[in-house]
Design a protein around this motif. Sequence first.
Motif, PDB file in Angstrom:
ATOM      1  N   GLU A  21      14.366   9.795 -36.752  1.00  0.00           N
ATOM      2  CA  GLU A  21      14.354   9.271 -35.385  1.00  0.00           C
ATOM      3  C   GLU A  21      15.720   8.700 -35.028  1.00  0.00           C
ATOM      4  OE1 GLU A  21      12.513   5.567 -32.831  1.00  0.00           O
ATOM      5  OE2 GLU A  21      11.442   6.217 -34.634  1.00  0.00           O
ATOM      6  N   GLY A  24      18.163  11.118 -33.915  1.00  0.00           N
ATOM      7  CA  GLY A  24      17.871  11.801 -32.665  1.00  0.00           C
ATOM      8  C   GLY A  24      17.106  13.099 -32.817  1.00  0.00           C
ATOM      9  N   ARG A  27      11.784  11.937 -30.923  1.00  0.00           N
ATOM     10  CA  ARG A  27      11.829  10.845 -29.944  1.00  0.00           C
ATOM     11  C   ARG A  27      10.406  10.356 -29.637  1.00  0.00           C
ATOM     12  NH1 ARG A  27      16.912  10.494 -27.931  1.00  0.00           N
ATOM     13  NH2 ARG A  27      18.237  12.349 -28.105  1.00  0.00           N
ATOM     14  N   ASN A  29       7.304   7.888 -28.517  1.00  0.00           N
ATOM     15  CA  ASN A  29       7.168   6.883 -27.462  1.00  0.00           C
ATOM     16  C   ASN A  29       7.173   5.492 -28.083  1.00  0.00           C
ATOM     17  OD1 ASN A  29       6.905   8.668 -25.242  1.00  0.00           O
ATOM     18  ND2 ASN A  29       4.779   9.069 -25.815  1.00  0.00           N
ATOM     19  N   ARG A  36       5.465   2.470 -32.198  1.00  0.00           N
ATOM     20  CA  ARG A  36       5.698   3.879 -31.924  1.00  0.00           C
ATOM     21  C   ARG A  36       4.402   4.688 -31.947  1.00  0.00           C
ATOM     22  NH1 ARG A  36       9.925   1.640 -34.403  1.00  0.00           N
ATOM     23  NH2 ARG A  36      12.060   2.458 -34.091  1.00  0.00           N
ATOM     24  N   ASP A  42       6.159  15.969 -32.227  1.00  0.00           N
ATOM     25  CA  ASP A  42       6.947  15.178 -33.187  1.00  0.00           C
ATOM     26  C   ASP A  42       6.554  15.541 -34.617  1.00  0.00           C
ATOM     27  OD1 ASP A  42       8.381  13.682 -31.288  1.00  0.00           O
ATOM     28  OD2 ASP A  42       6.752  12.241 -31.091  1.00  0.00           O
ATOM     29  N   ASP A 210      23.797   8.127 -20.787  1.00  0.00           N
ATOM     30  CA  ASP A 210      22.964   7.588 -21.871  1.00  0.00           C
ATOM     31  C   ASP A 210      23.662   6.487 -22.653  1.00  0.00           C
ATOM     32  OD1 ASP A 210      20.973   9.377 -21.197  1.00  0.00           O
ATOM     33  OD2 ASP A 210      21.530  10.852 -22.737  1.00  0.00           O
TER      34      ASP A 210
END
Length: 283
Positions: A21, A24, A27, A29, A36, A42, A210
Amino acid sequence: MKRNEVEKITGLTRKAILYYEDKGLIRPNKGENNYRTYSQDDADRLLQISIYRKLGLSISDIKNIFSSKEKELGSILRNRQYRLELEECKKDLLEKLIKSQDFEEISKELENLEREETIYERLTRIFPGYFGHIFFMSYKPFLGDKLVEDQEPAFHELVKILDSLEEINFTEDEKAYIEDLTSDFDLETLEVVNQEKIQAVYNYDDWMEDNKDKVHAYEAFKESEDYKSSQVKKIADKVRVYMVDNNYYDLVIPLMRKISPSYDDYYNKLLEANEKFLSERNK
């Protein structure tokens, strides 16, 4: 789904999932208190990551596969297979040398193998140790191809120039600081950093959006007294002067662009990104 469910599905540890994670690659939630929740996508991606890692692919390789929607997968796997075959050839030659002690014959066979090396492999072999790995690491993403015949003159000119450069006159304290700073900075981490730099240049607007808070914080830090009096600043200034005094930007960069079309393209994009950044900063 919860993380413990993902752990059961993928066979990965909690730390591995958090690491991927952080890089990257997934991702999930995030809710309150950074709690998480993971989607099926995922979990599927983590299963793919697990397989790629078992096959020996680096994080940067996996990022390239996902960012290209797996278009790069065949190329990366073929390249890995090719590298394994090349290492097997070297192993066979080493065994042959042990038996025959015929250095002249082995040298001839090695010349053929050298033509199969990537530009990065050739440069780090010619310049072993700290200088080679530190100097060429930032260029590594662009030096993965073999030299073609019309690039050989520029390559040999580059080697000649680099070999003539004087050592940077670091103090013992500065050398110790650099050694301490880089001791835990493994090559794979450097590769990931390089890939992120490339993404920032080729996707400048999205990357700035970002990361604008980090950029502003970094700019503010560079103006602080802590930075101006730091060892990092002294070393950076010394390297900058060294580059100018040795005509690095006028001699080395043009040759790098000649031997690597991908670096030439990156360099042009870098100039564009830098121009945008300076224009926005001066508004």
